[in-house]
Design a protein around this motif. Sequence first.
Motif, PDB file in Angstrom:
ATOM      1  N   ASP A 111     -10.437   3.148  18.359  1.00  0.00           N
ATOM      2  CA  ASP A 111     -11.476   3.056  17.330  1.00  0.00           C
ATOM      3  C   ASP A 111     -11.831   4.473  16.897  1.00  0.00           C
ATOM      4  OD1 ASP A 111     -13.729   2.747  15.802  1.00  0.00           O
ATOM      5  OD2 ASP A 111     -14.768   1.415  17.207  1.00  0.00           O
ATOM      6  N   VAL A 112     -11.523   4.823  15.655  1.00  0.00           N
ATOM      7  CA  VAL A 112     -11.776   6.183  15.154  1.00  0.00           C
ATOM      8  C   VAL A 112     -13.264   6.533  15.238  1.00  0.00           C
ATOM      9  CG1 VAL A 112     -11.648   7.656  13.087  1.00  0.00           C
ATOM     10  CG2 VAL A 112      -9.710   6.201  13.692  1.00  0.00           C
ATOM     11  N   ASP A 162      -5.106   3.239  14.799  1.00  0.00           N
ATOM     12  CA  ASP A 162      -5.710   2.017  14.250  1.00  0.00           C
ATOM     13  C   ASP A 162      -6.349   1.213  15.382  1.00  0.00           C
ATOM     14  OD1 ASP A 162      -5.208   0.488  11.303  1.00  0.00           O
ATOM     15  OD2 ASP A 162      -5.929  -0.800  12.923  1.00  0.00           O
ATOM     16  N   ASP A 174      -7.065   5.682   5.306  1.00  0.00           N
ATOM     17  CA  ASP A 174      -7.027   4.463   4.486  1.00  0.00           C
ATOM     18  C   ASP A 174      -7.845   3.385   5.203  1.00  0.00           C
ATOM     19  OD1 ASP A 174      -6.196   3.050   2.217  1.00  0.00           O
ATOM     20  OD2 ASP A 174      -4.369   2.297   3.166  1.00  0.00           O
ATOM     21  N   SER A 217       0.818  -1.217   0.000  1.00  0.00           N
ATOM     22  CA  SER A 217       0.000   0.000   0.000  1.00  0.00           C
ATOM     23  C   SER A 217       0.854   1.270   0.000  1.00  0.00           C
ATOM     24  CB  SER A 217      -0.951   0.007   1.206  1.00  0.00           C
ATOM     25  OG  SER A 217      -0.215  -0.224   2.389  1.00  0.00           O
ATOM     26  N   GLY A 264       1.459  -0.022   8.698  1.00  0.00           N
ATOM     27  CA  GLY A 264       2.385   1.106   8.861  1.00  0.00           C
ATOM     28  C   GLY A 264       3.081   1.604   7.598  1.00  0.00           C
ATOM     29  N   ALA A 265       2.646   1.120   6.426  1.00  0.00           N
ATOM     30  CA  ALA A 265       3.331   1.549   5.190  1.00  0.00           C
ATOM     31  C   ALA A 265       3.109   3.045   4.920  1.00  0.00           C
ATOM     32  CB  ALA A 265       2.836   0.721   4.004  1.00  0.00           C
ATOM     33  N   TRP A 266       1.905   3.545   5.198  1.00  0.00           N
ATOM     34  CA  TRP A 266       1.652   4.979   4.981  1.00  0.00           C
ATOM     35  C   TRP A 266       2.409   5.820   6.014  1.00  0.00           C
ATOM     36  CZ3 TRP A 266      -3.619   6.985   2.794  1.00  0.00           C
ATOM     37  CH2 TRP A 266      -3.873   6.338   1.569  1.00  0.00           C
TER      38      TRP A 266
HETATM   39  C1  LIG Z   1      -5.989  -1.114   4.415  1.00  0.00           C
HETATM   40  S1  LIG Z   1      -5.537  -1.054   6.078  1.00  0.00           S
HETATM   41  C2  LIG Z   1      -4.527   0.380   6.129  1.00  0.00           C
HETATM   42  C3  LIG Z   1      -3.159   0.186   5.508  1.00  0.00           C
HETATM   43  C4  LIG Z   1      -2.209   1.298   5.878  1.00  0.00           C
HETATM   44  N1  LIG Z   1      -2.573   2.543   5.216  1.00  0.00           N
HETATM   45  C5  LIG Z   1      -0.798   0.950   5.467  1.00  0.00           C
HETATM   46  O1  LIG Z   1      -0.378   1.415   4.416  1.00  0.00           O
HETATM   47  O2  LIG Z   1      -0.131   0.226   6.194  1.00  0.00           O
HETATM   48  C6  LIG Z   1      -7.026  -0.515   6.825  1.00  0.00           C
HETATM   49  C7  LIG Z   1      -6.930  -0.365   8.345  1.00  0.00           C
HETATM   50  O3  LIG Z   1      -8.090   0.337   8.797  1.00  0.00           O
HETATM   51  C8  LIG Z   1      -8.249  -0.042  10.154  1.00  0.00           C
HETATM   52  N2  LIG Z   1      -9.569   0.355  10.646  1.00  0.00           N
HETATM   53  C9  LIG Z   1     -10.777  -0.051  10.190  1.00  0.00           C
HETATM   54  N3  LIG Z   1     -11.755   0.495  10.936  1.00  0.00           N
HETATM   55  C10 LIG Z   1     -11.160   1.281  11.866  1.00  0.00           C
HETATM   56  C11 LIG Z   1     -11.632   2.093  12.927  1.00  0.00           C
HETATM   57  N4  LIG Z   1     -12.949   2.200  13.192  1.00  0.00           N
HETATM   58  N5  LIG Z   1     -10.731   2.748  13.711  1.00  0.00           N
HETATM   59  C12 LIG Z   1      -9.409   2.620  13.466  1.00  0.00           C
HETATM   60  N6  LIG Z   1      -8.893   1.859  12.468  1.00  0.00           N
HETATM   61  C13 LIG Z   1      -9.745   1.207  11.675  1.00  0.00           C
HETATM   62  C14 LIG Z   1      -8.044  -1.547  10.106  1.00  0.00           C
HETATM   63  O4  LIG Z   1      -7.738  -2.050  11.398  1.00  0.00           O
HETATM   64  C15 LIG Z   1      -6.898  -1.679   9.106  1.00  0.00           C
HETATM   65  O5  LIG Z   1      -5.669  -1.824   9.756  1.00  0.00           O
END
Ligand SMILES: C[S@@+](CC[C@H](N)C(=O)[O-])C[C@H]1O[C@@H](n2cnc3c(N)ncnc32)[C@H](O)[C@@H]1O
Length: 237
Positions: A95-96, A74, A120, A23, A51-53
């Motif tokens: 939790d956002v 996250d 993301d 990602s 953690g890539a972003w």
């Molecule tokens: C596609 S991954 C993100 C990848 C990240 N951008 C990277 O490059 O490493 C999506 C993330 O959204 C998180 N997520 C989903 N719902 C969430 C929430 N309500 N609060 C916090 N994080 C959430 C998931 O736990 C997951 O780790």
Amino acid sequence: MSGAGKPDFFYREAQRLGYVARSAFKLLQIQKQYKLITPGSSVLDLGCAPGAWLQVACQSLGPVKSGGLVVGIDLKKVKVPAAHCDSRVQTVCADVMKLPKAQVRELSPQQKGFSVILSDMCPLVSGITSKDAALSLELGRQALDLAVGGAALAHPKNEIQMEESNDGAITSSDVNGVLRRGGHLVIKLLESEDVQEFSRICKPLFRKGSLLRPKATRPSSREIYVICQGLQSQAKI
Ligand SMILES: C[S@@+](CC[C@H](N)C(=O)[O-])C[C@H]1O[C@@H](n2cnc3c(N)ncnc32)[C@H](O)[C@@H]1O
């Protein structure tokens, strides 16, 4: 290295370059095209695991002496990757959907908000297209509300529903968003007819709005990114 699906070009490149997920190339492309993160930026990364972003955001800040910071949030506990990250990166497990804006603002420099907010966030996909798109829209709305606040979203042109407290009022401490004026916002959504409506709501709030499907998005994925540049002052909305 995380990531569903077969190892492809981006997977192998991520491994070669020390990114924790493929990602990374999505944000690298966003950065190349829109240059949202600059030296000294304060970046909030919603849904930051693995953690890539965080890595790409920190790299985009330039040398440590230029300052700036990256805060990742996250549901999962995230260890800051050793490669491409430095002391300017921190993570919070939360939790956002349940985080009050005041608490998020406290994580920003001098509690003045962030200059870039990235979301993301993605729900656990069920494979039921409409259900997954609806859940992703909920996460996207939460990111937008966190960024621009209730006052901007309550504009009569917008149909978005605001959350109200028991007495029907939006509390003043939680009404303002945590994105600074002039700041940028990136929100991932899963494609549905609501994406156009979402982007129509964002447009008047920002100087410029675009939709992007990055090259690193897997062909099977329905993800699309809403890119909003330059948060306008309330007067212009
Ligand atoms: C596609 S991954 C993100 C990848 C990240 N951008 C990277 O490059 O490493 C999506 C993330 O959204 C998180 N997520 C989903 N719902 C969430 C929430 N309500 N609060 C916090 N994080 C959430 C998931 O736990 C997951 O780790």
